[in-house]
Design a protein around this motif. Structure first.
Motif, PDB file in Angstrom:
ATOM      1  N   PHE A  36       0.829  -1.214   0.000  1.00 23.22           N
ATOM      2  CA  PHE A  36       0.000   0.000   0.000  1.00 23.22           C
ATOM      3  C   PHE A  36       0.862   1.263   0.000  1.00 23.22           C
ATOM      4  CE2 PHE A  36      -2.001   3.447   2.396  1.00 23.22           C
ATOM      5  CZ  PHE A  36      -3.182   3.614   1.693  1.00 23.22           C
ATOM      6  N   ILE A  37       0.517   2.205  -0.855  1.00 24.98           N
ATOM      7  CA  ILE A  37       1.218   3.501  -0.875  1.00 24.98           C
ATOM      8  C   ILE A  37       0.297   4.613  -0.393  1.00 24.98           C
ATOM      9  CG2 ILE A  37       2.435   5.183  -2.304  1.00 24.98           C
ATOM     10  CD1 ILE A  37       3.507   2.866  -3.985  1.00 24.98           C
ATOM     11  N   TRP A  38      -0.844   4.819  -1.031  1.00 28.19           N
ATOM     12  CA  TRP A  38      -1.825   5.798  -0.531  1.00 28.19           C
ATOM     13  C   TRP A  38      -3.223   5.492  -1.042  1.00 28.19           C
ATOM     14  CZ3 TRP A  38      -4.159   8.184  -4.573  1.00 28.19           C
ATOM     15  CH2 TRP A  38      -3.423   8.646  -5.670  1.00 28.19           C
ATOM     16  N   LYS A  39      -4.200   6.112  -0.362  1.00 26.75           N
ATOM     17  CA  LYS A  39      -5.597   6.017  -0.776  1.00 26.75           C
ATOM     18  C   LYS A  39      -6.277   7.367  -0.633  1.00 26.75           C
ATOM     19  CE  LYS A  39     -10.141   4.044   0.337  1.00 26.75           C
ATOM     20  NZ  LYS A  39     -10.966   3.205   1.244  1.00 26.75           N
ATOM     21  N   ILE A  55      -2.987   3.679  -4.637  1.00 23.52           N
ATOM     22  CA  ILE A  55      -1.764   3.267  -5.323  1.00 23.52           C
ATOM     23  C   ILE A  55      -1.133   2.126  -4.516  1.00 23.52           C
ATOM     24  CG2 ILE A  55       0.490   3.938  -6.208  1.00 23.52           C
ATOM     25  CD1 ILE A  55      -1.550   5.533  -7.609  1.00 23.52           C
TER      26      ILE A  55
ATOM     27  N   THR B  93      -8.803  10.489   4.064  1.00 25.76           N
ATOM     28  CA  THR B  93      -7.719  10.572   3.070  1.00 25.76           C
ATOM     29  C   THR B  93      -6.416  11.013   3.722  1.00 25.76           C
ATOM     30  OG1 THR B  93      -9.287  10.969   1.287  1.00 25.76           O
ATOM     31  CG2 THR B  93      -7.039  11.736   0.927  1.00 25.76           C
ATOM     32  N   THR B  96      -4.777   7.979   5.333  1.00 26.26           N
ATOM     33  CA  THR B  96      -4.164   7.042   4.380  1.00 26.26           C
ATOM     34  C   THR B  96      -3.224   7.746   3.387  1.00 26.26           C
ATOM     35  OG1 THR B  96      -6.171   7.166   3.023  1.00 26.26           O
ATOM     36  CG2 THR B  96      -6.011   5.324   4.559  1.00 26.26           C
ATOM     37  N   LYS B  97      -2.765   8.938   3.747  1.00 26.16           N
ATOM     38  CA  LYS B  97      -1.683   9.634   3.035  1.00 26.16           C
ATOM     39  C   LYS B  97      -2.026  10.000   1.595  1.00 26.16           C
ATOM     40  CE  LYS B  97       0.663   5.976   4.304  1.00 26.16           C
ATOM     41  NZ  LYS B  97       1.674   4.910   4.406  1.00 26.16           N
ATOM     42  N   GLY B  98      -3.308  10.207   1.321  1.00 27.35           N
ATOM     43  CA  GLY B  98      -3.727  10.557  -0.043  1.00 27.35           C
ATOM     44  C   GLY B  98      -3.266  11.965  -0.409  1.00 27.35           C
ATOM     45  N   PRO B  99      -2.526  12.100  -1.509  1.00 29.35           N
ATOM     46  CA  PRO B  99      -1.928  13.396  -1.893  1.00 29.35           C
ATOM     47  C   PRO B  99      -2.891  14.204  -2.757  1.00 29.35           C
ATOM     48  CG  PRO B  99      -1.119  11.680  -3.315  1.00 29.35           C
ATOM     49  CD  PRO B  99      -2.140  11.038  -2.408  1.00 29.35           C
TER      50      PRO B  99
END
Lengths: 101, 101
Positions: A36-39, A55, B93, B96-99
């Protein structure tokens, strides 16, 4: 090679702050998933839809996550799920500032 | 409030480096669109599909872009386009580190 997992489905709610309260522990657990990288969490109260853009580091980890996630959604009574997994065109994504990592 | 535009469609190609060469000028022009923040270019040569995940500053700029983009795709002979526009649950978001920006 990073891959995009896109997921959406019909949802009667909760949305907004209520959704955030209901799913904050789940969100923390997603950070621990393999690859997992981001959502980005998506929601559309107007059309009763929600979902996510993720991602993952590889196609395989995206597929593995979705398989688990589909079962979890089924447990919430959500079975009609739209999903696609895509590779990323990294050269074009770099031009348009897409944050893959 | 930032919104996600997700778009995908059937495509026989080009993919990969050929796609990047064919669309690099188009990619640069997308950076100039009103409200545009970023785009990830998606592709799946195995299933003959491609598309994009975009962030726009508002729902209105996402809708306006898609309306123009659908006409452009139609000019390439691509008319069967899947698209959704979503708001973003910013609290989840963030976890979960969503950019988004």
């Amino acid at each position: 090679m990073p891959h995009v997992l896109q997921v959406d489905f019909n949802l009667q709610g909760p949305f907004g702050n209520e959704m955030a309260e209901a799913f904050s522990d789940l969100a923390k657990s997603i950070n621990e998933e393999e690859g997992f990288i981001w959502k980005i969490w998506t929601e559309s109260p107007e059309t009763n839809e929600a979902g996510g853009i993720y991602i993952f580091e590889t196609k395989e980890t995206a597929e593995k996550y979705f398989k688990m996630h589909a079962k979890r959604l089924a447990g919430f009574g959500i079975t009609d799920v739209n999903t696609k997994i895509f590779a990323i065109n990294s050269k074009l994504t770099e031009i348009t500032k897409g944050p893959v990592k």
